[in-house]
Design an enzyme around this catalytic site. Structure first.
Site, PDB file in Angstrom:
ATOM      1  N   GLY A  29      23.679  -2.068  35.584  1.00 34.25           N
ATOM      2  CA  GLY A  29      22.910  -3.066  34.861  1.00 34.25           C
ATOM      3  C   GLY A  29      22.632  -4.248  35.769  1.00 34.25           C
ATOM      4  N   TYR A  30      21.780  -5.140  35.295  1.00 31.59           N
ATOM      5  CA  TYR A  30      21.296  -6.241  36.125  1.00 31.59           C
ATOM      6  C   TYR A  30      21.594  -7.595  35.487  1.00 31.59           C
ATOM      7  CZ  TYR A  30      19.391  -2.550  38.783  1.00 31.59           C
ATOM      8  OH  TYR A  30      19.294  -1.421  39.552  1.00 31.59           O
ATOM      9  N   LEU A  31      22.290  -8.421  36.246  1.00 33.28           N
ATOM     10  CA  LEU A  31      22.546  -9.798  35.840  1.00 33.28           C
ATOM     11  C   LEU A  31      21.349 -10.673  36.200  1.00 33.28           C
ATOM     12  CD1 LEU A  31      26.237  -9.874  37.017  1.00 33.28           C
ATOM     13  CD2 LEU A  31      25.454  -9.933  34.643  1.00 33.28           C
ATOM     14  N   ASP A  81      21.098  -8.157  31.671  1.00 35.58           N
ATOM     15  CA  ASP A  81      19.770  -8.386  31.129  1.00 35.58           C
ATOM     16  C   ASP A  81      19.047  -7.043  31.052  1.00 35.58           C
ATOM     17  OD1 ASP A  81      17.275  -9.404  30.479  1.00 35.58           O
ATOM     18  OD2 ASP A  81      16.798  -9.917  32.549  1.00 35.58           O
TER      19      ASP A  81
END
Length: 154
Positions: A29-31, A81
């Site tokens: 996942g992407y911060l 996000d």
């Protein structure tokens, strides 16, 4: 500084499976999905990593990767996000080079991409017969973008 030089290709057919020697399931996942500074958290089998990548110029970008405790990675994934990208990475040897073939799952199912990491952008390499169109500069195939614009929606 850490540097990643990577070229990315679509995969044509199933011939790559004969060359596959090892596989690892990834959840990532992407911060931050800002192209200038992507921050990713990845579960890779029994390991977890936090990776910061800079803006891409050609096939090159800054990359810093740090192993983190699994418990921390699970908490970070919950903070991400957009949806988590799921894939199985297969390592495939060809002509002395290692290709990473990513077989995507979930909303990206049906997408299979091969990547090769190089020492310099103009490093020669032999293309395996199963290699298709190059998509290095096509931002649709960037994993951070696949999280929010999955392959199934194209």
């Amino acid at each position: 500084m850490g540097i990643e030089i990577e070229r990315k290709f679509l995969v044509a057919g199933e011939g790559w499976r004969q060359a596959a020697t090892r596989q690892t399931r990834f959840s990532q996942g992407y911060l931050s999905r800002d192209p200038a500074r992507t921050v990713r958290v990845r579960l890779a089998g029994a390991h977890a990593f936090l990776t910061i990548k800079g803006a891409t110029t050609g096939a090159t970008r800054a990359e810093f990767e740090y192993e983190v405790p699994l418990a921390d990675a699970h908490q970070l994934l919950a903070m991400c996000d957009g949806p988590v990208v799921e894939k199985v990475r297969h390592l495939c040897g060809h002509a002395g080079m290692t290709w990473e073939v990513d077989e995507f799952l979930g909303a990206n199912a049906g997408l299979v991409v091969a990547e090769i990491e190089l020492q310099c952008e103009d490093q020669p390499f032999e293309r395996p017969a199963w290699l298709g169109e190059e998509v290095t500069g096509d931002t649709r195939y960037v994993n951070a973008n696949l999280a929010v614009r999955p392959f199934a929606s194209w």
